[in-house]
Design an enzyme around this catalytic site. Structure first.
Site, mmCIF file in Angstrom:
data_model
loop_
_atom_site.group_PDB
_atom_site.id
_atom_site.type_symbol
_atom_site.label_atom_id
_atom_site.label_comp_id
_atom_site.label_asym_id
_atom_site.label_seq_id
_atom_site.Cartn_x
_atom_site.Cartn_y
_atom_site.Cartn_z
ATOM 1 C CG HIS A 1 1.122 -2.348 -1.864
ATOM 2 N ND1 HIS A 1 1.651 -3.394 -1.141
ATOM 3 C CD2 HIS A 1 0.046 -1.913 -1.161
ATOM 4 C CE1 HIS A 1 0.937 -3.570 -0.037
ATOM 5 N NE2 HIS A 1 -0.049 -2.680 -0.034
ATOM 6 C CD GLU B 1 -0.105 1.308 2.374
ATOM 7 O OE1 GLU B 1 0.734 2.035 2.960
ATOM 8 O OE2 GLU B 1 -0.535 0.251 2.862
#
Length: 223
Positions: free
Chosen positions: A95, A76
């Site tokens: 995250h 990511e």
């Protein structure tokens, strides 16, 4: 940035990574976190349990997405980079896939102004981004849109993101967002949640601003 300063940031990522599972924010190797560092950012490596990550495993990625490290950065990494590029006020990103935030994201629901702690988002809601496959530029673009004027967002059928002036604040915000998600989910089971008015949200935002929540403070205040 000096070598000792970068080392301290690497150690900080390791320390906060160890808090993700006990905090209820993540499970296994899911989720990732980063800290802005010089002309790029430091991010957790891909596929390594948090308990096994060392400071040397943390990957530096520049703003062109380049890295020179035997470990691969989190899949990511793009949205970490793009958040930093779009938001000079953000210096850390968390995250995660906590259950209540993710459940609302699966339903593609924003979190509205159900409680004055919505102010942690920097606005009157926590938006849910559009869905795209993880690790793609399309997802990164969607996340940046959802974070426009906000410090946190949900990610459709995926999870959540919280940002901050530092790792402590980003982690604190992530926990608060999950708490709001849990409260909203429970309230929906009871009936129709009563939302705060625009004036009430504005007042909460002003009080939080005075506390320093939206500024580059090292501490995260209590309420």
């Amino acid at each position: 940035m000096s070598g000792s300063s970068e080392r301290a940031l690497r150690e900080e990522i390791v320390a906060y990574g160890l808090k993700l599972t006990p905090s209820g924010l993540s499970q296994g190797t899911s989720g990732n976190l980063s800290i802005r560092c010089g002309a790029g950012f430091l991010v957790t490596p891909s596929g390594i349990p948090y308990g096994e990550i060392t400071p040397e495993d943390v990957v530096f990625v520049d703003m062109d997405g380049r890295y020179d490290h035997p470990r691969r950065p989190s899949s990511e990494w793009r949205f970490h980079r793009d958040i930093y590029a779009a938001r000079p006020d953000v210096h850390a990103v968390v995250h995660a896939h906590p259950p209540y935030s993710t459940a609302l994201a699966i339903c593609r629901r924003d979190i509205p102004a159900i409680h004055y702690m919505i102010a942690v988002s920097g606005g009157d809601s926590i938006r849910c981004s559009d869905y795209y496959t993880y690790g793609t530029q399309e997802l990164s673009d969607a996340v940046v849109r959802a974070l426009d004027g906000r410090m946190a967002c949900l990610m459709a059928n995926h999870g959540m993101i919280a940002t901050g002036a530092n790792a402590e604040q980003a982690m604190w915000r992530a926990v608060e967002v999950e708490t709001l998600a849990r409260q909203y989910t429970l309230a929906l089971q009871i009936g129709t949640p009563v939302l705060l008015t625009d004036a009430e949200v504005t007042q909460a935002l002003e009080k939080f601003g005075n506390y320093g929540l939206m500024s580059k403070q090292t501490a995260t205040p209590t309420h």
